[in-house]
Scaffold this motif. Structure first.
Motif, PDB file in Angstrom:
ATOM      1  N   THR A  56      39.750  14.203  60.307  1.00 21.39           N
ATOM      2  CA  THR A  56      39.622  12.932  61.076  1.00 21.39           C
ATOM      3  C   THR A  56      38.175  12.482  60.950  1.00 21.39           C
ATOM      4  OG1 THR A  56      41.304  13.446  62.726  1.00 21.39           O
ATOM      5  CG2 THR A  56      39.790  11.540  63.428  1.00 21.39           C
ATOM      6  N   THR A  57      37.280  13.155  61.151  1.00 17.52           N
ATOM      7  CA  THR A  57      35.838  12.747  61.236  1.00 17.52           C
ATOM      8  C   THR A  57      35.386  12.406  59.750  1.00 17.52           C
ATOM      9  OG1 THR A  57      35.219  14.484  62.958  1.00 17.52           O
ATOM     10  CG2 THR A  57      33.542  13.781  61.585  1.00 17.52           C
ATOM     11  N   GLY A  58      35.859  13.133  58.829  1.00 16.03           N
ATOM     12  CA  GLY A  58      35.554  12.895  57.259  1.00 16.03           C
ATOM     13  C   GLY A  58      36.180  11.499  57.082  1.00 16.03           C
ATOM     14  N   THR A  59      37.333  11.307  57.370  1.00 22.07           N
ATOM     15  CA  THR A  59      38.239   9.939  56.913  1.00 22.07           C
ATOM     16  C   THR A  59      37.325   8.897  57.842  1.00 22.07           C
ATOM     17  OG1 THR A  59      40.089  11.325  56.490  1.00 22.07           O
ATOM     18  CG2 THR A  59      40.228   8.909  56.999  1.00 22.07           C
ATOM     19  N   LEU A  60      37.200   9.080  58.814  1.00 23.01           N
ATOM     20  CA  LEU A  60      36.480   7.850  59.732  1.00 23.01           C
ATOM     21  C   LEU A  60      35.043   7.374  59.267  1.00 23.01           C
ATOM     22  CD1 LEU A  60      37.871   8.401  63.324  1.00 23.01           C
ATOM     23  CD2 LEU A  60      38.444   6.437  61.802  1.00 23.01           C
ATOM     24  N   SER A  61      34.327   8.504  58.914  1.00 20.03           N
ATOM     25  CA  SER A  61      32.925   8.290  58.338  1.00 20.03           C
ATOM     26  C   SER A  61      33.073   7.635  57.099  1.00 20.03           C
ATOM     27  CB  SER A  61      32.292   9.788  58.138  1.00 20.03           C
ATOM     28  OG  SER A  61      32.149  10.461  59.242  1.00 20.03           O
TER      29      SER A  61
END
Length: 133
Positions: free
Chosen positions: A106-111
Motif C-alpha cells: 500500500t505504501t509503495g503504491t500510494l507513493s
C-alpha cells in the motif's frame, strides 16, 4: 539534485517498497497453502521405521471423530503425526507476513501515485504559466 531526478529516485524507492510487499504477500500465500495441505490432505504414518504397511490417516479438518482425532489410546498413530499446533503455527506465521506485505504494498503504491499526481500538477502549472493564465 533536480526535482525531476529526485522524483524518479522517489518512484524507484516506491517501486522497491511495493515489490517487497508483493514478496511478503507471496510468502503469506505459501504459508496458507502449506496450512491447507496440512489440514486437507490424507497422509500415512509408519508405526516403526521401514514399515511396509503404514496406517492411512484421514485429513485433520475433514474428519468427524475419525482416525486423525482418536489418538494413541486406541492404538492409532495418526494424531501424533500432524498436530493442530503445527497447522496453527503455520497459520500464525502468515499473519505478520501478510500484515507487513499489505502495509509495504500500500505504501509503495500510494507513493508512486502521489508522485505521478504531483508531476501532473507541475506540468499543468507549467502549461498555465506558458499561456499566461
Amino acid at each position: 539534485m533536480r526535482s525531476r531526478e529526485y522524483d524518479l529516485d522517489f518512484r524507484d524507492r516506491a517501486s522497491r517498497t511495493r515489490a517487497w510487499g508483493i514478496a511478503l504477500l507471496a510468502v503469506a500465500g505459501l504459508l496458507w497453502i502449506w496450512c491447507a495441505v496440512l489440514l486437507l490432505t490424507p497422509y500415512d504414518v509408519d508405526r516403526h521405521p521401514g514399515d511396509q504397511y503404514p496406517d492411512h490417516c484421514e485429513p485433520r479438518l475433514l474428519t468427524d471423530r475419525g482416525t486423525a482425532n482418536e489418538g494413541l489410546y486406541k492404538g492409532d498413530y495418526c494424531a501424533d503425526e500432524r498436530d493442530w499446533p503445527e497447522a496453527l503455527t503455520v497459520l500464525g506465521l502468515s499473519i505478520p507476513a501478510s500484515t507487513a506485505g499489505v502495509a509495504l504494498f500500500t505504501t509503495g503504491t500510494l507513493s508512486r501515485r502521489m508522485s505521478a499526481h504531483a508531476e501532473a500538477m507541475r506540468e499543468l502549472d507549467r502549461i498555465a504559466d506558458e499561456r499566461g493564465v
